[in-house]
Each structure stands twice: as structure tokens, then as C-alpha cells.
Design an enzyme around this catalytic site. Structure first.
Site, PDB file in Angstrom:
ATOM      1  N   LYS A 111      21.956 -16.032  -5.975  1.00  0.00           N
ATOM      2  CA  LYS A 111      21.195 -15.168  -6.754  1.00  0.00           C
ATOM      3  C   LYS A 111      21.273 -13.620  -6.324  1.00  0.00           C
ATOM      4  O   LYS A 111      21.865 -12.619  -6.789  1.00  0.00           O
ATOM      5  CB  LYS A 111      19.678 -15.654  -7.238  1.00  0.00           C
ATOM      6  CG  LYS A 111      19.359 -14.521  -8.333  1.00  0.00           C
ATOM      7  CD  LYS A 111      18.034 -15.038  -8.658  1.00  0.00           C
ATOM      8  CE  LYS A 111      17.598 -13.804  -9.851  1.00  0.00           C
ATOM      9  NZ  LYS A 111      16.081 -13.969 -10.170  1.00  0.00           N
ATOM     10  N   GLU A 141      21.265 -16.007   5.538  1.00  0.00           N
ATOM     11  CA  GLU A 141      21.757 -17.333   6.045  1.00  0.00           C
ATOM     12  C   GLU A 141      23.198 -17.512   5.037  1.00  0.00           C
ATOM     13  O   GLU A 141      24.177 -17.821   5.647  1.00  0.00           O
ATOM     14  CB  GLU A 141      21.252 -18.579   5.615  1.00  0.00           C
ATOM     15  CG  GLU A 141      19.831 -18.864   6.177  1.00  0.00           C
ATOM     16  CD  GLU A 141      18.729 -18.181   5.630  1.00  0.00           C
ATOM     17  OE1 GLU A 141      18.740 -17.004   5.102  1.00  0.00           O
ATOM     18  OE2 GLU A 141      17.518 -18.690   6.013  1.00  0.00           O
ATOM     19  N   GLY A 164      15.760 -18.094  -8.698  1.00  0.00           N
ATOM     20  CA  GLY A 164      16.582 -18.786  -7.966  1.00  0.00           C
ATOM     21  C   GLY A 164      16.487 -20.320  -7.973  1.00  0.00           C
ATOM     22  O   GLY A 164      17.446 -20.947  -7.959  1.00  0.00           O
ATOM     23  N   ARG A 165      15.132 -20.845  -7.966  1.00  0.00           N
ATOM     24  CA  ARG A 165      14.830 -22.276  -7.880  1.00  0.00           C
ATOM     25  C   ARG A 165      15.374 -22.887  -9.365  1.00  0.00           C
ATOM     26  O   ARG A 165      15.123 -24.119  -9.467  1.00  0.00           O
ATOM     27  CB  ARG A 165      13.560 -22.524  -7.576  1.00  0.00           C
ATOM     28  CG  ARG A 165      12.508 -21.943  -8.190  1.00  0.00           C
ATOM     29  CD  ARG A 165      11.167 -22.090  -7.643  1.00  0.00           C
ATOM     30  NE  ARG A 165      10.082 -21.119  -7.847  1.00  0.00           N
ATOM     31  CZ  ARG A 165       9.640 -19.769  -7.693  1.00  0.00           C
ATOM     32  NH1 ARG A 165      10.658 -19.324  -6.769  1.00  0.00           N
ATOM     33  NH2 ARG A 165       8.934 -19.447  -8.023  1.00  0.00           N
ATOM     34  N   GLU A 188       7.185 -23.703  -3.887  1.00  0.00           N
ATOM     35  CA  GLU A 188       7.678 -22.298  -4.079  1.00  0.00           C
ATOM     36  C   GLU A 188       6.851 -21.642  -5.391  1.00  0.00           C
ATOM     37  O   GLU A 188       6.458 -20.303  -5.426  1.00  0.00           O
ATOM     38  CB  GLU A 188       8.970 -21.969  -4.150  1.00  0.00           C
ATOM     39  CG  GLU A 188       9.479 -20.618  -3.706  1.00  0.00           C
ATOM     40  CD  GLU A 188      10.907 -20.283  -3.286  1.00  0.00           C
ATOM     41  OE1 GLU A 188      11.340 -20.526  -2.230  1.00  0.00           O
ATOM     42  OE2 GLU A 188      11.831 -20.510  -4.172  1.00  0.00           O
ATOM     43  N   HIS A 235       8.487 -48.460   4.064  1.00  0.00           N
ATOM     44  CA  HIS A 235       8.451 -48.898   5.761  1.00  0.00           C
ATOM     45  C   HIS A 235       8.276 -47.540   6.300  1.00  0.00           C
ATOM     46  O   HIS A 235       8.487 -47.597   7.689  1.00  0.00           O
ATOM     47  CB  HIS A 235       9.501 -49.401   5.896  1.00  0.00           C
ATOM     48  CG  HIS A 235       9.837 -51.006   5.176  1.00  0.00           C
ATOM     49  ND1 HIS A 235       9.317 -52.028   5.518  1.00  0.00           N
ATOM     50  CD2 HIS A 235      10.434 -51.200   4.060  1.00  0.00           C
ATOM     51  CE1 HIS A 235       9.730 -52.981   4.716  1.00  0.00           C
ATOM     52  NE2 HIS A 235      10.128 -52.517   3.863  1.00  0.00           N
ATOM     53  N   LYS A 244      11.261 -13.003   5.618  1.00  0.00           N
ATOM     54  CA  LYS A 244      12.399 -12.711   5.673  1.00  0.00           C
ATOM     55  C   LYS A 244      12.584 -11.409   6.288  1.00  0.00           C
ATOM     56  O   LYS A 244      13.296 -10.875   7.138  1.00  0.00           O
ATOM     57  CB  LYS A 244      13.183 -12.627   4.263  1.00  0.00           C
ATOM     58  CG  LYS A 244      13.574 -13.938   3.718  1.00  0.00           C
ATOM     59  CD  LYS A 244      14.141 -13.496   2.226  1.00  0.00           C
ATOM     60  CE  LYS A 244      14.172 -14.972   1.447  1.00  0.00           C
ATOM     61  NZ  LYS A 244      14.866 -14.576   0.200  1.00  0.00           N
TER      62      LYS A 244
HETATM   63  O1  F6P Z   1      13.394 -19.118  -0.402  1.00  0.00           O
HETATM   64  C1  F6P Z   1      13.290 -17.936  -1.231  1.00  0.00           C
HETATM   65  C2  F6P Z   1      14.501 -17.881  -2.116  1.00  0.00           C
HETATM   66  O2  F6P Z   1      14.382 -16.561  -2.749  1.00  0.00           O
HETATM   67  C3  F6P Z   1      14.622 -19.198  -3.033  1.00  0.00           C
HETATM   68  O3  F6P Z   1      13.774 -18.917  -4.095  1.00  0.00           O
HETATM   69  C4  F6P Z   1      16.113 -19.056  -3.378  1.00  0.00           C
HETATM   70  O4  F6P Z   1      16.279 -20.398  -3.999  1.00  0.00           O
HETATM   71  C5  F6P Z   1      16.639 -18.759  -2.000  1.00  0.00           C
HETATM   72  O5  F6P Z   1      15.763 -17.987  -1.232  1.00  0.00           O
HETATM   73  C6  F6P Z   1      17.958 -18.526  -1.967  1.00  0.00           C
HETATM   74  O6  F6P Z   1      18.185 -17.070  -2.466  1.00  0.00           O
HETATM   75  P1  F6P Z   1      19.692 -16.573  -3.393  1.00  0.00           P
HETATM   76  O7  F6P Z   1      20.033 -17.610  -4.157  1.00  0.00           O
HETATM   77  O8  F6P Z   1      19.182 -15.163  -3.631  1.00  0.00           O
HETATM   78  O9  F6P Z   1      20.514 -16.461  -2.002  1.00  0.00           O
END
Ligand code: F6P
Length: 526
Positions: free
Chosen positions: A190, A196, A249-250, A335, A366, A493
Site C-alpha cells: 500500500k 521488507e 493495508g489489512r 492490528e 493433537h 519500524k
Molecule cells: O504491519 C503494519 C502494516 O502497515 C500493515 O498494516 C500492512 O498490512 C503491512 O504493514 C504492509 O504495509 P504495506 O502494504 O504498506 O507494504
């Protein structure tokens, strides 16, 4: 394209729950309600049956729940959410993910949907992209993993690898053995700033370049709410699929983030999920409170967490294909509800969002079910099962259903000492029967919900996910918190960025760290 931006001023006037007389009445009713109902209490929404018989219930509790929702202006809040109002008050944004799945979407949404489908049509007709590496994390990852495991478990001619983690082993694992010349890299983010994702994207680009791919950027696609940033990164405009700031994002599964699913399984799967979610939106919008499934699940969750004090919620999908539902709901719920401050900045005053955890049944039985049955804490359980399987092995499906029902019944009904004693005597325990019987007692009364999908169709999965979204929204409203921001994650972060610079020697180790962190930065640096 902007969402409508009505200010929802009442959201700022949320008194902490303990101050509300409606909350006191709700708590009192919850304490005196039946642990579970002897009559079936099963509701239906968008084809999904939700059996709430295993949750606390009474007429008094039901009325108190309605009064509590009224005190929180539920009708206005729901309208605000579904109309694109500024419900995300700390970021001054809408949370209008429902606009991505409505059957008659606004122009921009329809256009992106069509662009995604056209991309898939062309790729399929040219039989391109034997491999897809989907790079993204959190909401840019879990939904795609979930839908792929649900509908792509028989495997297609396209192979999908997921790359979320910054761990270099994950990177090696994702790329190993793939032919770079027939690999499409999908970068879903987003913000298009997530470390990452950008680092992994960069390594994937270098991997294409090192293999001599003639036009590496032609093999990369971005899905983002920051198309300009993706373009600046080098991705051609026609390979950038966009969504908007008003999609958290979620919740981005409902956007072109699902391109990977469309390529790997089919665009129909994505369309089916959107339709199912839209049907659940409609139910949430129209069903009266007593029959409104997300609302009733939310109230049950509030009883369990804030009145009875259960610290967690177990998700037990009795379907191998729904294993990824656990981390998906984990992110969605934790979240969203992992907060303890009201919209006004006051302490909420009661325990909020539970820890969400689980595993697909019957593996779960189990692994940790002993703890659920006889541990000192216990946890409410959401059992999820499909009435009809998509394989021909009837015996297996009967066994799966029997296990699900049996575990639920045991958790609900429990076993008294007298029953256990009788059982021990009958099995010939002799003098030790009384002692042994104590170990066989189940307290029972463990809250649970049984969610039955007719079959695992895209429609049903879409509806199920939207059900959880709305449940979480209602819980956030009752607790008076903002379920749409995630400032806690942002803090970590920022700190990681600083430590990264210190480890790389780009700046000196700061005095502001605690002794332990300083020790480990020094150790890792050397
Ligand atoms: O974990 C924090 C967050 O902002 C989530 O809400 C989101 O899904 C994830 O990082 C990835 O963010 P982006 O889609 O901006 O890379």
C-alpha cells in the site's frame, strides 16, 4: 479519487465504557446469562450459518447489548463506515474497503478491476508467467496466501512463491529453482515504503538482471496506493495497479492485490470473493440487530473478553484449505483491536482485543486442545467447517465433522466429577476411581461459535472475511477505539531504521538505547 469525507463528530465523544450505565447493565446481564443455550441459536448471513448456542445468552443480555450499541450510536457509525465517512480519525481517513466489492463500484474502482482482469486475460492467452513471486507483507500477503490455499490447493500450471519476510533465507527459498525468464514479480505494498517489501523487490530485480532478462521491469508489477512512488522505482505505468488511501493495508485483499490469485487460480475466484463480501456488507447494513451476525458475534466477543476476562480467541478451521485463515484473522483482529486508548485519548477502562491464535483441525486437537479443555484459562473458540467437501472421500469428511462437533460439545458441556467417577468405575478403575475421576473432569461452559459454510466457494470465503471485518468494527466501536490505525507497529519500524544504520556503521550507536540493546547492537555489528 477521494472517498466522501463526512466528519463523524460523535466518534470523538466516546466516554470510556465503565462510565456508561448501559455497560454496567450489560455486564450484569452477562454474568447472569446462561453459559450456553439449550435451544439452538443459529443465525444466517450471506449463506453462512453461525451457531451462537455456545455463547452466553439471555433476553436480558440481548436487550442490554442493543442499549449498549445505541449508546455508541451504532446506526450512525455503521452508515459512516459503509458510506466512506472519516471513521479512521487518527489518520483522517475513511475505511471504505466495502467500496471495492460493491457490485456497482465507483468509476476508479471498476477501472482498476477491469485492468487487472485484462492483465490476466493477456497473460493466460499468451501462456506467460509460469512462476509468480508475490512480494508483500501483512495485509499485502496474508489474504493472497489464504485465497490461494483455499482455491489453488490442487495446483495450477503457474507456480506461486511468497516472499514476505526480510530474512535472507526466505528470499533464497522464494527464488530458488525458478526460471527468471518466465517469472513475474508482483510487488504488493500500500505504502510502497515497507522495508521488507522494497528490499525483497530490489533483490528480485537484481536476480532478473543477473540472469540477463532483457527487460526486467517488464516482468515486475506493482499494486499500491502510491503509484508515483512505484513509477519512480522504475515500474512502467501500465504495470501499476492502484488502490487508495481509504483502503487499510489489512483490507487490501479486495483490491488488485489479489492479482496473484487471479493469475494462479482465476479471476472468477476473485470476483466470487468480492460478491460474497458484498453480500455480507448488505447483511451487516440491513439485518436487524438481533439477527445481525457480525453484531451478535461482536457482542459475544465483548462478553468473553471484557466481562469474563478471556485473554484470547482461538480460531479452529476444520478445513485444511483454511489454515491461513488463522494468520489472516490474527492480523485483522489484533492490528485492529490491539489498542487501549479511546478515540479521545482516554484509557478504555476494560480489556480490549484478544490474542488470536489457532491451527486447522484436527491438527489442533493433537497440539493444544488439552489446554482448551482442562487448562486453567481456556479460550473461546470459533469453529469453522464446510458442510460439503470438495473431495469424494465421504468417510474423511464425516470424521472431520464428527471431530469438530465432538470437541465443541465437550468444551461446551464439560464432564462433571460424578460422570467421570461413573466412567472410571465402569472401566474397572477399582479403588483408584475417585482419584482418577478428578483428572477427567472438564469444567465445560467454554464459549464457542460454530460457523458453517455450505461449501468452500469464493463467495463463502469472501462473506466469511467480511463477517470478521464487521465484527471487529463493532467491537472497536463498543470499546471506543480506532480499529483502523496501527501506530504501535509504526514505532517499531522507526526504531528498526535507526538500529539498521547503527549496525551498518552509517551512524554511531546512540546513547538513548538501554544497556541490553546497546550490548547486542555492538555484538551483532562486530
Ligand atoms: O504491519 C503494519 C502494516 O502497515 C500493515 O498494516 C500492512 O498490512 C503491512 O504493514 C504492509 O504495509 P504495506 O502494504 O504498506 O507494504
Amino acid at each position: 479519487m477521494n472517498a466522501p469525507t463526512q466528519a463523524l463528530s460523535f466518534l470523538h465523544a466516546m466516554r470510556p465504557l465503565p462510565e456508561l450505565p448501559e455497560w454496567q447493565a450489560f455486564c450484569q446481564a452477562a454474568h447472569t446469562a446462561d453459559q450456553y443455550t439449550f435451544d439452538l441459536r443459529c443465525l444466517k448471513a450471506a449463506g453462512i450459518q453461525v451457531d451462537l448456542s455456545g455463547q452466553r445468552h439471555s433476553a436480558q443480555l440481548s436487550h442490554a447489548g442493543q442499549a449498549l450499541l445505541h449508546a455508541r450510536e451504532f446506526d450512525n457509525a455503521r452508515a459512516g463506515l459503509l458510506d466512506g465517512g472519516l471513521v479512521n480519525t487518527t489518520e483522517q481517513r475513511a475505511a471504505w474497503h466495502s467500496a471495492l466489492r460493491t457490485p456497482a463500484p465507483i468509476v476508479g474502482v471498476a477501472k482498476e478491476r477491469e485492468r487487472m482482469n485484462e492483465f490476466v486475460r493477456v497473460a493466460d492467452s499468451e501462456r506467460r508467467w509460469r512462476n509468480i513471486v508475490h512480494i508483500g507483507i501483512g495485509g499485502s500477503d496474508w489474504g493472497v496466501r489464504l485465497s490461494l490455499a483455499a482455491f489453488g490447493y490442487r495446483r495450477s500450471w503457474r507456480q506461486v512463491r511468497f516472499l514476505a519476510n526480510i530474512d535472507g533465507h526466505a528470499l533464497e527459498h522464494a527464488l530458488s529453482g525458478l526460471d527468471p525468464h518466465d517469472t513475474l514479480i508482483v510487488i504488493a505494498s500500500k505504502s510502497f515504503t515497507t522495508t521488507e517489501t522494497l528490499q525483497n523487490g530490489q533483490r528480485a530485480l537484481e536476480w532478473l538482471q543477473a540472469a540477463g532478462v532483457p527487460h526486467p521491469y517488464e516482468q515486475i508489477v506493482a499494486v499500491t496506493a502510491r503509484p508515483d512512488t512505484a513509477a519512480a522505482w522504475g515500474i512502467p505505468q501500465r504495470h501499476i495497479f492502484r488502490f487508495w488511501d481509504w483502503v487499510g493495508g489489512r483490507f487490501s485483499l479486495w483490491s488488485a492485490v489479489s492479482l496473484t490469485t487471479a493469475l494462479a487460480v482465476s479471476a472468477d475466484v476473485v470476483a466470487g470473493m468480492l460478491a460474497g463480501a458484498a453480500a455480507m456488507d448488505q447483511h451487516f447494513q440491513e439485518a436487524p440487530i438481533a439477527l445481525n451476525v457480525p453484531v451478535q458475534m461482536a457482542l459475544a466477543g465483548i462478553v468473553n473478553r471484557s466481562v469474563l476476562g478471556y485473554g484470547s480467541l482461538n480460531i479452529s478451521p476444520y478445513d485444511f484449505r483454511l489454515g491461513n485463515l488463522v494468520p489472516y484473522i490474527q492480523q485483522l483482529d489484533m492490528e485492529s483491536l490491539g489498542k487501549s486508548i479511546t478515540l479521545d485519548g482516554e484509557p478504555v477502562g476494560v480489556p480490549t482485543g484478544p490474542a488470536v491464535w489457532g491451527l486447522a483441525g484436527t491438527d489442533a486437537q493433537h497440539t493444544f486442545y488439552q489446554w482448551l479443555h482442562q487448562g486453567s484459562d481456556g479460550a473461546p473458540v470459533d469453529f469453522i467447517i464446510c458442510q460439503q467437501a470438495d473431495h469424494d472421500n465421504k468417510e474423511h469428511h464425516r470424521l472431520l465433522m464428527a471431530n469438530c462437533l465432538a470437541q465443541r460439545e465437550a468444551l461446551m458441556r464439560g464432564k462433571t466429577y460424578e460422570q467421570a467417577l461413573e466412567e472410571c468405575r465402569q472401566s474397572g478403575a477399582g479403588e483408584e476411581a475417585e482419584q482418577l475421576a478428578r483428572h477427567r473432569v472438564h469444567s465445560g461452559g467454554r464459549p464457542n461459535t460454530l460457523i458453517v459454510l455450505p461449501r468452500l466457494t469464493p463467495f463463502a470465503l469472501g462473506a466469511l472475511l467480511a463477517l470478521y471485518e464487521h465484527k471487529i468494527f463493532v467491537q472497536g466501536l463498543i470499546w471506543g477505539i480506532n480499529p483502523f490505525d496501527q501506530w504501535g507497529v509504526e514505532y517499531g519500524k522507526v526504531l528498526a531504521g535507526g538500529i539498521m544504520d547503527e549496525l551498518a556503521g552509517a551512524k554511531p550507536i546512540q546513547d538513548s538505547h538501554d544497556a541490553s540493546t546497546t550490548h547486542w547492537i555492538r555484538t551483532f555489528k562486530n
